[in-house]
Motif scaffolding. Structure first.
Motif, short mmCIF file in Angstrom:
data_model
loop_
_atom_site.label_atom_id
_atom_site.label_comp_id
_atom_site.label_asym_id
_atom_site.label_seq_id
_atom_site.Cartn_x
_atom_site.Cartn_y
_atom_site.Cartn_z
N ALA A 1 0.83 -1.21 0.00
CA ALA A 1 0.00 0.00 0.00
C ALA A 1 0.86 1.25 0.00
O ALA A 1 1.97 1.26 0.55
CB ALA A 1 -0.91 -0.02 1.23
N LYS A 2 0.35 2.30 -0.64
CA LYS A 2 1.06 3.57 -0.72
C LYS A 2 0.33 4.62 0.09
O LYS A 2 -0.89 4.56 0.24
CB LYS A 2 1.17 4.02 -2.18
CG LYS A 2 1.97 3.08 -3.06
CD LYS A 2 2.05 3.61 -4.49
CE LYS A 2 2.84 2.67 -5.39
NZ LYS A 2 2.90 3.18 -6.79
N LYS A 3 1.09 5.55 0.60
CA LYS A 3 0.53 6.63 1.38
C LYS A 3 -0.25 7.56 0.46
O LYS A 3 0.28 8.07 -0.52
CB LYS A 3 1.63 7.39 2.11
CG LYS A 3 1.11 8.45 3.07
CD LYS A 3 2.25 9.12 3.81
CE LYS A 3 1.71 10.17 4.77
NZ LYS A 3 2.83 10.84 5.51
N ALA A 4 -1.51 7.80 0.79
CA ALA A 4 -2.37 8.65 -0.05
C ALA A 4 -3.47 9.21 0.84
O ALA A 4 -3.84 8.61 1.85
CB ALA A 4 -2.97 7.85 -1.21
N PRO A 5 -4.00 10.38 0.47
CA PRO A 5 -5.12 10.94 1.25
C PRO A 5 -6.35 10.06 1.12
O PRO A 5 -6.67 9.55 0.03
CB PRO A 5 -5.34 12.32 0.63
CG PRO A 5 -4.75 12.22 -0.75
CD PRO A 5 -3.60 11.27 -0.64
#
Length: 299
Positions: free
Chosen positions: A263-267
């Protein structure tokens, strides 16, 4: 030139009326207010009739169109929610906000007036001295009597295929006064033969739903079938517990958050009133557990 020390300053100074003492006005106003407050010391004070007309104008009536687009139902709505309504308990689970006692959406106002109008134009002949003029005007608006113990109504639903004994048929929910009970009523339109084309609206409760409690937490609890012969209702099961599950004194386990691999950091979106633990899941299951009941509307 020398300036006279007794000379008054020029310009537009603030002047007081020579015959009125502002302190006496304030004292008189306080006496009037105190005399009014003695009559209502323990309750909420209401504004004057003038302020009510300015800041509490009548709300636009609610409109409901019949299935054949021939009848229009008007419902009067209060301008603002009452203090009693705002003080009622509220549950917040999975994006739903509802009254846990009434089993209906919270902060929901109930209409206090019910009227019907046929969407047709009727001709009217006006005879003058020399001419005969024919004009058209909308049909009259008919008052529909509410149940005697009704505090307000909601959820009007028309029958798409009315039975033979009624030209039109719709159901609505009525809140009984000073209770936490929502009752379902049916309204039938019949034509009075004695009065020619006079229409008569008759309101009576649905006998099959007497003593059964409906669940409006997730919206309207009933719907007509396509053929109009039955009314499907979401009711509380008979063996359903009377009280919701109690919150445990000790947590069942730790709060765990799982991160998916890769998973990637995203709003992320912000959702309100999410289920936070097992107790919220149990309450959600308790308040939304219903069973379907088929009510025959042909009799």
């Amino acid at each position: 030139s020398k300036t006279d020390s007794n000379q008054k300053p020029t310009g537009n100074p603030r002047r007081e009326h020579p015959h009125i003492n502002p302190l006496s006005l304030t004292h008189k106003h306080e006496k009037q207010m105190s005399s009014k407050d003695t009559n209502n010391t323990n309750g909420y004070r209401e504004p004057s009739d003038l302020l009510k007309r300015l800041f509490l104008p009548p709300k636009t009536p609610g409109l409901t169109l019949s299935s054949d687009h021939r009848w229009l139902i008007y419902t009067g709505q209060p301008p603002l929610p009452s203090i009693e309504l705002l003080a009622r308990p509220e549950e917040k689970l999975a994006g739903l906000r509802f009254d846990p006692v009434l089993l209906a959406p919270s902060r929901l106002d109930y209409c206090f007036d019910l009227k019907a109008q046929h969407l047709s134009l009727r001709s009217r002949n006006t005879t003058n001295s020399n001419t005969n003029t024919t004009t058209t005007e909308p049909a009259e608006i008919t008052d529909i009597p509410l149940p005697s113990e009704s505090e307000g109504i909601r959820y009007i639903r028309f029958n798409p295929n009315p039975p033979k004994y009624a030209n039109q048929q719709f159901v609505f929910t009525s809140k009984r006064k000073n209770t936490n009970v929502l009752e379902v009523y049916v309204c039938n339109l019949t034509v009075s033969k004695s009065n020619g084309n006079g229409n008569r609206w008759a309101v009576h409760p649905v006998p099959a739903l007497r003593g059964r409690r409906l669940n409006f937490v997730n919206g309207c609890a009933y719907q007509f079938t396509s053929n109009g012969k039955s009314l499907l209702c979401k009711i509380i099961p008979k063996n359903h517990p009377s009280n919701p599950p109690a919150e445990p004194a000790v947590p069942i386990g730790p709060s765990i958050q799982t991160v998916v691999e890769g998973a990637k950091k995203a709003p992320g979106r912000t959702y309100q009133d999410l289920l936070k633990n097992r107790h919220d899941e149990d309450k959600f299951r308790y308040y939304l557990t219903t069973e379907l009941m088929n009510v025959d509307m042909t009799m």
